[in-house]
Design an enzyme around this catalytic site. Structure first.
Site, short mmCIF file in Angstrom:
data_model
loop_
_atom_site.label_atom_id
_atom_site.label_comp_id
_atom_site.label_asym_id
_atom_site.label_seq_id
_atom_site.Cartn_x
_atom_site.Cartn_y
_atom_site.Cartn_z
N CYS A 83 0.74 -1.25 -0.33
CA CYS A 83 0.02 0.13 -0.03
C CYS A 83 1.28 0.88 0.05
O CYS A 83 2.19 1.12 -0.17
CB CYS A 83 -0.76 0.11 1.36
SG CYS A 83 -1.82 -1.69 1.71
N GLY A 125 -0.99 0.71 -4.78
CA GLY A 125 -2.69 0.59 -4.69
C GLY A 125 -3.17 0.79 -5.54
O GLY A 125 -3.31 2.46 -5.61
N ASN A 159 0.70 0.50 6.47
CA ASN A 159 1.77 -0.12 5.23
C ASN A 159 2.13 -1.49 5.33
O ASN A 159 3.17 -1.33 6.09
CB ASN A 159 2.79 0.82 4.28
CG ASN A 159 3.52 0.11 2.63
OD1 ASN A 159 4.54 0.39 2.85
ND2 ASN A 159 2.88 -1.17 2.53
N GLY A 160 1.96 -2.88 4.78
CA GLY A 160 2.58 -3.87 5.44
C GLY A 160 1.93 -4.98 6.10
O GLY A 160 0.69 -5.13 5.66
N CYS A 196 12.76 -4.90 2.73
CA CYS A 196 12.86 -5.64 1.40
C CYS A 196 12.85 -5.61 0.57
O CYS A 196 12.97 -3.95 -0.35
CB CYS A 196 10.91 -5.67 1.14
SG CYS A 196 10.14 -6.28 -0.50
N TYR A 223 11.31 -3.93 -7.89
CA TYR A 223 10.01 -3.58 -8.64
C TYR A 223 9.37 -2.68 -7.99
O TYR A 223 9.00 -2.51 -9.08
CB TYR A 223 9.78 -5.13 -9.02
CG TYR A 223 8.43 -5.47 -9.56
CD1 TYR A 223 7.84 -4.36 -10.56
CD2 TYR A 223 6.94 -5.27 -8.64
CE1 TYR A 223 6.67 -4.58 -11.12
CE2 TYR A 223 5.90 -5.61 -8.91
CZ TYR A 223 5.86 -4.96 -10.33
OH TYR A 223 4.24 -5.08 -10.91
N SER A 240 9.36 -0.82 -15.05
CA SER A 240 10.33 -1.38 -13.70
C SER A 240 11.57 -1.77 -14.58
O SER A 240 13.06 -1.93 -13.87
CB SER A 240 9.85 -2.59 -13.16
OG SER A 240 9.41 -3.42 -13.75
N ASP A 287 13.80 -8.40 -17.65
CA ASP A 287 12.39 -8.51 -16.94
C ASP A 287 13.22 -8.29 -15.35
O ASP A 287 14.14 -9.26 -15.06
CB ASP A 287 11.45 -8.75 -16.90
CG ASP A 287 9.93 -8.90 -16.57
OD1 ASP A 287 10.12 -7.42 -16.52
OD2 ASP A 287 9.18 -9.46 -17.37
N ASP A 288 12.08 -7.91 -14.46
CA ASP A 288 12.57 -8.34 -13.22
C ASP A 288 12.02 -9.56 -12.27
O ASP A 288 13.16 -9.30 -11.57
CB ASP A 288 11.84 -6.81 -11.71
CG ASP A 288 9.75 -7.18 -12.38
OD1 ASP A 288 9.26 -7.73 -11.88
OD2 ASP A 288 9.58 -6.23 -13.36
N CYS A 342 5.47 -14.38 0.03
CA CYS A 342 5.35 -13.15 1.48
C CYS A 342 4.73 -13.44 2.32
O CYS A 342 3.38 -13.46 1.95
CB CYS A 342 6.12 -11.82 0.18
SG CYS A 342 5.97 -10.90 1.75
N CYS A 360 15.36 -8.40 3.92
CA CYS A 360 14.81 -9.70 3.84
C CYS A 360 14.47 -10.53 2.05
O CYS A 360 14.17 -9.94 0.96
CB CYS A 360 12.99 -8.75 3.83
SG CYS A 360 11.72 -11.02 4.03
N CYS A 383 11.72 -14.80 0.17
CA CYS A 383 10.67 -14.53 -1.30
C CYS A 383 11.47 -15.39 -2.30
O CYS A 383 10.95 -16.46 -2.89
CB CYS A 383 9.88 -14.07 -2.22
SG CYS A 383 10.60 -12.08 -2.82
#
Length: 495
Positions: free
Chosen positions: A11, A37, A119-120, A263, A269, A315, A382-383, A419, A472, A475
């Site tokens: 968000c 968002g 946000n989170g 993150c 991205y 991105s 690409d990302d 995630c 982190c 993922c």
């Protein structure tokens, strides 16, 4: 239409303090954070009621984009009055997509009025909710954000900062917060600092307004200067004393500050390339990712035939620049070009004219520049690859332009785990990297001649290294830095 088969962003949050047009500034800032968002948006403002001689609040929220929800100028100029406001752009990482879940959330309790944007994603949501349920709490929404409000309101402390600290110490997981009280704007990041949050300042007349936002692109649109990032494990208080002296109050959430776990996907991205997050420029990091790709997995050129490298916009744009530069330096002449054009006018929904819906989504969003690709050896940057469905459709579209050879390079390692800290990755079973044993197999599945990912080692090598800062990478590795409760799940009204 949201991003096709990509990790959907958490968000975007904004807070403005000490400006007569606080709601308007919040509106523009939210517009800049629209990429974080697109499901819903809202603004809450605080103003002083001369008749009642006390602070009151006004709000407006709705489903849709910022420009849609606030299309009536009267809302911003006449309804959302006051010199302080907070806003939120929503993508539902926790909780269902209902109007009740649109933030900011505002309460009136023994400490006064308090409004909050989050946000989170909390990772002990069900434990806390079950506890509050047993204590008689009544919930109006199905989000983890409301849990924070209940914890603050139930605190026995008389000081609001102490109430907030007590509440945050009971939570686990990822949160960047903006909180508006009757006399302060408060910003906070969890002890590991998963999500970004920055502080800016705007001079007007003979004083300053302060703004807090997820990314600094929100400062640029209103002409605010960047001051600093909110540190992980920090609560920052902006109040009248800040306006008078320029000094912000700072508190720790827990006594011992751990190494951060920013993150890493924010750099890969999520964030806009023109933003600064975690005190560093996103664009510079993405260039480094592209250069690292070329160092680790160059694409060899033929003697008399140059390569053409281009990005999957947006991105991948600066990463493709970095890749083409280093690939050329390694003796493989590579031209950077524009091979794909992205439509920026795609709505959130559309009608598919009877053909495969996935392929049509790609064609609605992208088109090839055939003169750039035809009869060329190309490198697509690409990302990430998530399910692989969109990558397969995109490569199919590129093949229609008749290139000689399609090489693909990805600026992240294979995504293998979901995630739990605010991104909406698919389940493990849906991720393409868990269905194939090698890059070669994944490349064949999506239709390219050659595919290489950036290694986790090169990724870590490419991101900024500040003292006390870590990342982190759950993922990619499955190493979750904060414990996930066993029954952790998205809340839903269907439960």
């Amino acid at each position: 239409m949201t991003e096709i088969d990509k990790p959907r962003s958490n968000c975007g949050i904004v807070g403005v303090f000490n400006h007569p047009k606080a709601a308007i500034l919040t509106y523009y800032a939210l517009h800049s954070l629209q990429h974080r968002g697109q499901e819903a948006t809202g603004i809450t403002s605080f103003y002083y009621d001369e008749k009642k001689k006390k602070k009151r609040y006004a709000y407006n929220k709705g489903e849709g984009l910022v420009l849609e929800v606030f299309s009536n100028p009267e809302i911003l100029t006449s309804v959302l009055k006051g010199d302080s406001a907070i806003g939120h752009n929503r993508y539902s990482t926790t909780g269902s997509s209902t109007r009740a879940n649109i933030q900011p959330f505002t309460i009136t309790y023994h400490g006064g009025i308090l409004s909050l944007s989050h946000n989170g994603n909390l990772t002990n949501t069900m434990t806390l909710r079950n506890y509050l349920d047993s204590e008689g709490a009544i919930f109006q929404t199905t989000t983890d954000t409301e849990i924070l409000l209940h914890l603050i309101a139930r605190s026995k402390h008389s000081n609001q900062i102490d109430q907030i600290i007590e509440a945050l110490r009971k939570t686990k997981g990822a949160y960047s917060l903006v909180i508006l009280t009757e006399d302060s704007l408060i910003a906070a990041r969890d002890p590991h600092g998963f999500r970004p949050l920055s502080i800016g300042r705007l001079k007007y007349d003979d004083t300053y307004a302060y703004i807090v936002a997820s990314e600094t692109c929100a400062f640029d649109i209103i002409g605010a200067e960047y001051i600093r990032s909110v540190n992980h494990n920090e609560i920052v208080v902006i109040n009248k004393n800040t306006i008078d002296t320029g000094q912000m109050e700072s508190y720790k959430i827990i006594e011992e500050t751990p190494e951060s776990r920013h993150c890493i996907f924010e750099y890969i991205y999520f964030s806009r390339p023109d933003s600064k997050i975690f005190n560093h420029n996103v664009d510079k990091v993405r260039r480094k990712l592209g250069k690292a790709l070329a160092e680790e997995s160059p694409v060899p050129s033929n003697e008399d035939e140059r390569l053409t490298a281009f990005a999957v916009p947006d991105s991948g744009n600066t990463a493709a620049l970095g890749f083409s530069k280093v690939n050329s330096e390694k003796g493989n002449p590579t031209d950077y070009d524009i091979g794909l054009i992205r439509s920026h006018y795609v709505g959130r929904t559309f009608i598919s004219p009877g053909q495969d819906n996935r392929e049509f989504k790609v064609k609605v969003k992208f088109n090839t520049v055939k003169g750039v690709l035809e009869n060329k050896r190309i490198v697509v940057i690409d990302d990430s690859i998530v399910r692989g469905t969109t990558s397969k459709s995109l490569i199919s579209l590129i093949k229609e332009a008749k290139p000689k050879e399609i090489n693909m390079r990805i600026t992240s390692p294979p995504i293998k785990y979901p995630c739990h800290y605010g991104m909406d990755f698919p389940s493990k079973e849906e991720l393409i990297a868990n269905h194939h044993n090698s890059e070669e197999e994944i490349g064949k599945a999506i239709g390219v001649d050659n595919l290489k990912y950036l290694s986790i080692e090169k990724l870590i090598e490419s991101v900024p290294k500040d003292k006390g800062v870590g990342y982190c990478t759950a993922c990619f590795t499955g190493n979750y830095p904060v414990e996930i409760e066993k029954n952790h799940t998205k809340l839903s009204t269907e439960e």
